[in-house]
Scaffold this active site. Structure first.
Site, PDB file in Angstrom:
ATOM      1  N   ASP A   8      25.534 -15.560  33.567  1.00 42.31           N
ATOM      2  CA  ASP A   8      26.261 -15.949  32.357  1.00 42.31           C
ATOM      3  C   ASP A   8      26.261 -17.467  32.252  1.00 42.31           C
ATOM      4  OD1 ASP A   8      27.881 -15.239  29.997  1.00 42.31           O
ATOM      5  OD2 ASP A   8      29.469 -16.318  31.038  1.00 42.31           O
ATOM      6  N   GLU A  10      27.926 -20.894  29.797  1.00 40.74           N
ATOM      7  CA  GLU A  10      28.745 -21.435  28.716  1.00 40.74           C
ATOM      8  C   GLU A  10      28.040 -22.697  28.227  1.00 40.74           C
ATOM      9  OE1 GLU A  10      31.043 -19.689  27.510  1.00 40.74           O
ATOM     10  OE2 GLU A  10      31.441 -18.300  29.171  1.00 40.74           O
ATOM     11  N   HIS A  58      35.555 -21.143  25.221  1.00 40.22           N
ATOM     12  CA  HIS A  58      35.509 -21.195  26.689  1.00 40.22           C
ATOM     13  C   HIS A  58      36.555 -22.117  27.314  1.00 40.22           C
ATOM     14  CE1 HIS A  58      33.328 -24.919  25.969  1.00 40.22           C
ATOM     15  NE2 HIS A  58      32.251 -24.292  25.526  1.00 40.22           N
ATOM     16  N   HIS A 151      36.592 -17.492  27.804  1.00 43.06           N
ATOM     17  CA  HIS A 151      35.316 -17.178  28.447  1.00 43.06           C
ATOM     18  C   HIS A 151      35.145 -18.079  29.668  1.00 43.06           C
ATOM     19  CE1 HIS A 151      33.154 -15.050  24.903  1.00 43.06           C
ATOM     20  NE2 HIS A 151      34.446 -14.830  24.884  1.00 43.06           N
ATOM     21  N   ASP A 156      33.270 -13.743  33.868  1.00 44.38           N
ATOM     22  CA  ASP A 156      32.443 -12.901  33.006  1.00 44.38           C
ATOM     23  C   ASP A 156      31.337 -12.206  33.794  1.00 44.38           C
ATOM     24  OD1 ASP A 156      34.039 -13.680  30.952  1.00 44.38           O
ATOM     25  OD2 ASP A 156      32.503 -14.760  29.832  1.00 44.38           O
TER      26      ASP A 156
END
Length: 234
Positions: A8, A10, A58, A151, A156
């Site tokens: 994942d 961001e 986030h 987030h 995540d």
């Protein structure tokens, strides 16, 4: 043992072609679909501002990234962790596009799309017409979302590992290291528990079911078998 990597990221915004950058990246290792506890996680100084809409999602501010390493400083560790194994991500084309943009800045090759496992696409195929966001899938599979206030790549990844296991056929007995014998024993216990569950059907439900079947099947064989069975064996 089969190895996969849950990933994942961001970012500062939504468009790598507009110069947006990765600010957080996390990878979590799976062996035979079970997390091993090994992971790679890094915050990255993007060298640019973060879009307000992205920051609201986030919760990572530009100020909090000052002094963090640049992507070039963590890329070798990231590539070592990714290896050559399949990469599992939710809306994977988004993460792959951002990673490819970062790699291109460093004259590195893009990721092989054959490695991509997109859990959003898996969810849409398995549950057509239903929401396929990570939150929606966690709720569908009764996965705890209480810590997901914003987030966060590391959290995540952990949630996505659980979702992925459900999407490919069912959650493992534990999301940690388990011995093969313990895993098999837990699986057998789960199967027995499922096969022993009793379902009570009312007379009205049985009649409605029979009427429904009669629309498609004339003189079904199971009714003749029931009629021929000795008393107490039906």
């Amino acid at each position: 043992m089969m190895r996969e990597v849950v990933l994942d990221t961001e970012t500062t915004g939504l468009e790598p072609e507009a110069g947006h950058r990765i600010i957080e990246v996390c990878c979590l290792e799976l062996r035979n679909h079970v997390p091993t506890g090994r992971h790679f996680h890094a915050f990255v100084d993007p060298g640019r501002d973060i879009e307000p809409d992205a920051e609201r999602v986030h919760g990572i501010s530009r100020a909090s990234l000052i002094g963090k390493p640049a992507f070039a400083e963590i890329v070798d560790q990231l590539l070592d962790f990714l290896g050559e194994d399949p990469i599992v991500a939710h809306n994977a084309p988004f993460d792959f596009a951002f990673l490819d943009a970062e790699f291109a800045r460093l004259a590195l090759p893009p990721l092989d799309r054959a490695r991509m496992v997109d859990t959003a696409a898996l969810a849409r195929r398995k549950y057509p017409g239903l929401p396929a966001s990570l939150d929606a899938l966690c709720r569908r599979f009764d996965i705890d979302l209480s810590q997901r206030t914003t987030h966060n790549a590391l959290l995540d990844c952990k949630l996505l590992a659980e979702v992925y296991l459900e999407l490919i056929g069912g959650r493992q007995p534990a999301l940690g290291l388990v011995t093969p014998a313990a895993s098999r024993a837990a699986s057998r216990t789960e199967v027995v528990a499922r096969t022993q569950r009793r379902v009570t059907v009312t007379a009205e439900e049985a009649e409605a079911h029979a009427a429904f079947l009669a629309r498609f099947v004339k003189d079904p064989i199971w009714t003749r078998l029931d009629a021929a069975a000795p008393a107490g064996e039906a």
